[in-house]
Write a protein that holds these residues in place. Structure first.
Motif, PDB file in Angstrom:
ATOM      1  N   TYR A  43     -10.179  14.727  10.572  1.00  0.00           N
ATOM      2  CA  TYR A  43     -10.153  13.701   9.873  1.00  0.00           C
ATOM      3  C   TYR A  43     -11.511  12.659   9.862  1.00  0.00           C
ATOM      4  CZ  TYR A  43      -4.966  14.289  10.373  1.00  0.00           C
ATOM      5  OH  TYR A  43      -3.927  14.789  10.454  1.00  0.00           O
ATOM      6  N   ALA A  44     -12.330  13.419  10.039  1.00  0.00           N
ATOM      7  CA  ALA A  44     -13.688  12.759  10.342  1.00  0.00           C
ATOM      8  C   ALA A  44     -14.222  12.241   8.797  1.00  0.00           C
ATOM      9  CB  ALA A  44     -14.818  13.583  10.658  1.00  0.00           C
ATOM     10  N   VAL A  45     -14.053  13.024   7.796  1.00  0.00           N
ATOM     11  CA  VAL A  45     -14.439  12.509   6.676  1.00  0.00           C
ATOM     12  C   VAL A  45     -13.473  11.308   5.941  1.00  0.00           C
ATOM     13  CG1 VAL A  45     -14.553  13.233   4.084  1.00  0.00           C
ATOM     14  CG2 VAL A  45     -15.242  14.991   5.797  1.00  0.00           C
ATOM     15  N   LEU A  46     -12.250  11.480   6.103  1.00  0.00           N
ATOM     16  CA  LEU A  46     -11.303  10.430   5.833  1.00  0.00           C
ATOM     17  C   LEU A  46     -11.630   9.095   6.282  1.00  0.00           C
ATOM     18  CD1 LEU A  46      -8.626   9.396   4.199  1.00  0.00           C
ATOM     19  CD2 LEU A  46      -7.374  10.472   6.241  1.00  0.00           C
ATOM     20  N   ASP A  47     -11.737   9.288   7.902  1.00  0.00           N
ATOM     21  CA  ASP A  47     -12.101   8.039   8.602  1.00  0.00           C
ATOM     22  C   ASP A  47     -13.722   7.196   8.226  1.00  0.00           C
ATOM     23  OD1 ASP A  47      -9.850   8.528   9.873  1.00  0.00           O
ATOM     24  OD2 ASP A  47     -10.678   9.369  11.815  1.00  0.00           O
ATOM     25  N   ALA A  48     -14.624   8.222   7.953  1.00  0.00           N
ATOM     26  CA  ALA A  48     -15.947   7.919   7.550  1.00  0.00           C
ATOM     27  C   ALA A  48     -15.548   7.336   6.347  1.00  0.00           C
ATOM     28  CB  ALA A  48     -16.949   8.875   7.691  1.00  0.00           C
ATOM     29  N   PHE A  49     -15.204   7.552   5.378  1.00  0.00           N
ATOM     30  CA  PHE A  49     -14.847   7.007   3.987  1.00  0.00           C
ATOM     31  C   PHE A  49     -14.046   5.659   4.185  1.00  0.00           C
ATOM     32  CE2 PHE A  49     -12.125   5.883   0.402  1.00  0.00           C
ATOM     33  CZ  PHE A  49     -12.929   5.893  -0.754  1.00  0.00           C
ATOM     34  N   ALA A  50     -13.174   5.366   5.220  1.00  0.00           N
ATOM     35  CA  ALA A  50     -12.582   4.128   5.493  1.00  0.00           C
ATOM     36  C   ALA A  50     -13.335   3.235   6.022  1.00  0.00           C
ATOM     37  CB  ALA A  50     -11.432   4.351   6.344  1.00  0.00           C
ATOM     38  N   THR A  51     -14.396   3.550   6.864  1.00  0.00           N
ATOM     39  CA  THR A  51     -15.437   2.710   7.414  1.00  0.00           C
ATOM     40  C   THR A  51     -16.451   2.281   6.388  1.00  0.00           C
ATOM     41  OG1 THR A  51     -15.120   3.827   9.733  1.00  0.00           O
ATOM     42  CG2 THR A  51     -17.145   2.574   9.287  1.00  0.00           C
ATOM     43  N   LEU A  52     -16.985   3.277   5.665  1.00  0.00           N
ATOM     44  CA  LEU A  52     -18.143   2.956   4.709  1.00  0.00           C
ATOM     45  C   LEU A  52     -17.618   2.203   3.689  1.00  0.00           C
ATOM     46  CD1 LEU A  52     -19.902   6.350   4.621  1.00  0.00           C
ATOM     47  CD2 LEU A  52     -20.623   4.345   5.714  1.00  0.00           C
ATOM     48  N   SER A  53     -16.271   2.258   3.042  1.00  0.00           N
ATOM     49  CA  SER A  53     -15.714   1.483   2.185  1.00  0.00           C
ATOM     50  C   SER A  53     -15.409   0.197   2.608  1.00  0.00           C
ATOM     51  CB  SER A  53     -14.626   2.468   1.504  1.00  0.00           C
ATOM     52  OG  SER A  53     -13.577   2.436   2.155  1.00  0.00           O
ATOM     53  N   GLY A  54     -15.391   0.003   3.646  1.00  0.00           N
ATOM     54  CA  GLY A  54     -14.821  -1.379   4.000  1.00  0.00           C
ATOM     55  C   GLY A  54     -13.345  -1.641   4.224  1.00  0.00           C
ATOM     56  N   ALA A  55     -12.761  -0.427   4.420  1.00  0.00           N
ATOM     57  CA  ALA A  55     -11.376  -0.537   4.473  1.00  0.00           C
ATOM     58  C   ALA A  55     -10.756   0.194   5.696  1.00  0.00           C
ATOM     59  CB  ALA A  55     -10.797   0.606   3.309  1.00  0.00           C
ATOM     60  N   ARG A  56     -11.459  -0.206   6.822  1.00  0.00           N
ATOM     61  CA  ARG A  56     -11.006   0.194   8.129  1.00  0.00           C
ATOM     62  C   ARG A  56      -9.637  -0.446   8.659  1.00  0.00           C
ATOM     63  NH1 ARG A  56     -16.201  -0.695  12.057  1.00  0.00           N
ATOM     64  NH2 ARG A  56     -14.775  -0.180  13.673  1.00  0.00           N
ATOM     65  N   ARG A  57      -9.289  -1.512   8.143  1.00  0.00           N
ATOM     66  CA  ARG A  57      -7.962  -1.718   8.569  1.00  0.00           C
ATOM     67  C   ARG A  57      -6.926  -0.671   7.821  1.00  0.00           C
ATOM     68  NH1 ARG A  57      -7.446  -8.455   8.226  1.00  0.00           N
ATOM     69  NH2 ARG A  57      -8.662  -8.931   9.815  1.00  0.00           N
ATOM     70  N   PHE A  58      -7.121  -0.391   6.650  1.00  0.00           N
ATOM     71  CA  PHE A  58      -6.294   0.219   5.956  1.00  0.00           C
ATOM     72  C   PHE A  58      -6.238   1.715   6.500  1.00  0.00           C
ATOM     73  CE2 PHE A  58      -5.518   3.526   2.705  1.00  0.00           C
ATOM     74  CZ  PHE A  58      -4.355   3.312   2.121  1.00  0.00           C
ATOM     75  N   GLY A  59      -7.363   2.147   6.858  1.00  0.00           N
ATOM     76  CA  GLY A  59      -7.623   3.442   7.435  1.00  0.00           C
ATOM     77  C   GLY A  59      -6.877   3.552   8.880  1.00  0.00           C
ATOM     78  N   ALA A  60      -6.960   2.392   9.651  1.00  0.00           N
ATOM     79  CA  ALA A  60      -6.421   2.303  10.826  1.00  0.00           C
ATOM     80  C   ALA A  60      -4.816   2.402  10.829  1.00  0.00           C
ATOM     81  CB  ALA A  60      -6.546   0.970  11.613  1.00  0.00           C
ATOM     82  N   ASP A  61      -4.307   1.608   9.631  1.00  0.00           N
ATOM     83  CA  ASP A  61      -2.972   1.827   9.366  1.00  0.00           C
ATOM     84  C   ASP A  61      -2.332   3.217   9.013  1.00  0.00           C
ATOM     85  OD1 ASP A  61      -2.347  -1.031   9.967  1.00  0.00           O
ATOM     86  OD2 ASP A  61      -2.728  -1.392   7.807  1.00  0.00           O
ATOM     87  N   LEU A  62      -3.284   3.656   8.254  1.00  0.00           N
ATOM     88  CA  LEU A  62      -3.064   5.062   7.615  1.00  0.00           C
ATOM     89  C   LEU A  62      -3.139   6.187   8.931  1.00  0.00           C
ATOM     90  CD1 LEU A  62      -2.383   7.495   5.840  1.00  0.00           C
ATOM     91  CD2 LEU A  62      -4.972   7.410   5.208  1.00  0.00           C
ATOM     92  N   ALA A  63      -4.010   6.062  10.040  1.00  0.00           N
ATOM     93  CA  ALA A  63      -4.257   6.807  11.082  1.00  0.00           C
ATOM     94  C   ALA A  63      -3.024   6.548  12.074  1.00  0.00           C
ATOM     95  CB  ALA A  63      -5.511   6.268  11.868  1.00  0.00           C
ATOM     96  N   PHE A  64      -2.496   5.549  12.261  1.00  0.00           N
ATOM     97  CA  PHE A  64      -1.281   5.251  13.130  1.00  0.00           C
ATOM     98  C   PHE A  64      -0.040   5.928  12.525  1.00  0.00           C
ATOM     99  CE2 PHE A  64       2.134   2.426  14.737  1.00  0.00           C
ATOM    100  CZ  PHE A  64       1.817   2.768  16.159  1.00  0.00           C
ATOM    101  N   ILE A  65       0.167   5.821  11.271  1.00  0.00           N
ATOM    102  CA  ILE A  65       1.213   6.681  10.456  1.00  0.00           C
ATOM    103  C   ILE A  65       1.142   7.944  10.685  1.00  0.00           C
ATOM    104  CG2 ILE A  65       2.214   7.109   8.357  1.00  0.00           C
ATOM    105  CD1 ILE A  65       1.482   4.452   7.325  1.00  0.00           C
ATOM    106  N   GLN A  66       0.061   8.513  10.782  1.00  0.00           N
ATOM    107  CA  GLN A  66      -0.129   9.981  10.933  1.00  0.00           C
ATOM    108  C   GLN A  66      -0.035  10.424  12.482  1.00  0.00           C
ATOM    109  OE1 GLN A  66      -4.148  10.053   9.193  1.00  0.00           O
ATOM    110  NE2 GLN A  66      -3.733  11.241   7.552  1.00  0.00           N
ATOM    111  N   PHE A  67      -0.320   9.476  13.461  1.00  0.00           N
ATOM    112  CA  PHE A  67       0.054   9.550  14.812  1.00  0.00           C
ATOM    113  C   PHE A  67       1.263   9.619  15.000  1.00  0.00           C
ATOM    114  CE2 PHE A  67      -0.002   6.735  18.852  1.00  0.00           C
ATOM    115  CZ  PHE A  67       0.044   7.886  19.760  1.00  0.00           C
TER     116      PHE A  67
END
Length: 242
Positions: A43-67
């Motif tokens: 998930y490194a690419v997906l997480d990096a994209f969420a970080t670089l695009s300023g969408a870390r909150r959304f990325g965290a929600d998605l990561a939690f759903i995947q969890f």
């Protein structure tokens, strides 16, 4: 090939989006820290994209759903899918979790809190799962300590640490310093102080337990808390003469 103006417009859009995500946090003193090394390489690419695009909150929600999706699926199915063999066919509803599976559960939890360090529920959910369902108390405390580093005044982290200390006495020495720090805050809930006093009593340190109950008597205004602390202090004084 996109034109220079198109590339400039795209870059500006990304920057503006990132500012829109970040500026509301400035007044709350919650600027997101640097992104940690992704705990799961897939998930490194997906997480990096969420970080670089300023969408870390959304990325965290998605990561939690995947969890949640990961822990809900039978472990054998997960392994079969990873090996490209499709879904496994289990004899029962699942197989016992292996140590490597539990390690991956921890990594999935870390993904969401690395992306959003103030995702309180994710810390609590992951720590609760590791401690009270999988008996991985040390890993659970690691998750809680990470949460405390990010938001030291979120008291539910301390309460969870106390609960872990009660459940696994082997972790008491790790839990007590977290609670000792907590009671120094003026707005620390009395419940946290009571947990600390009880843990001291469990360890046979009656003098420190008595100090905690005196602290409650000096700082609390709640009549029930005062009665409870006074009762415990009197019991220690009668038993140990302190």
């Amino acid at each position: 090939m996109p034109s220079d103006s198109a590339r400039t417009w795209f870059a500006a859009s990304v920057i503006l989006f990132g500012l829109a995500q970040t500026l509301p946090l400035i007044g709350q003193k919650k600027i997101l820290p640097h992104f940690e090394k992704p705990p799961i390489a897939d998930y490194a690419v997906l997480d990096a994209f969420a970080t670089l695009s300023g969408a870390r909150r959304f990325g965290a929600d998605l990561a939690f759903i995947q969890f949640l999706h990961f822990i809900a699926r039978p472990m054998e199915d997960v392994e079969m899918e990873r090996k490209g063999l499709g879904h496994g066919h289990l004899h029962d509803h699942g197989q016992p979790l292996r140590e490597s599976d539990i390690d991956e559960i921890k990594d999935f939890n870390l993904r969401s809190v690395y992306l959003d360090p103030y995702f309180h529920y994710s810390y609590l959910f992951g720590a609760g799962l590791l401690a009270f369902y999988l008996n991985r108390f040390s890993d659970a405390l690691e998750i809680i300590q990470l949460g405390i580093e990010r938001d030291p005044t979120y008291w539910r982290f301390r309460l969870y640490a106390g609960a872990i200390g009660y459940t696994s006495q082997n972790q008491t020495d790790k839990v007590i310093p977290l609670l000792e720090e907590a009671v120094q805050y003026p707005d620390c809930p009395v419940m946290v102080a009571n947990i600390l006093g009880n843990l001291y009593e469990m360890k046979g340190d009656s003098a420190r337990a008595a100090d905690v109950y005196r602290h409650i008597l000096n700082t609390s205004r709640d009549s029930y808390d005062l009665f409870k602390a006074r009762t415990k202090l009197e019991a220690l004084q009668q038993k140990f003469g302190i």
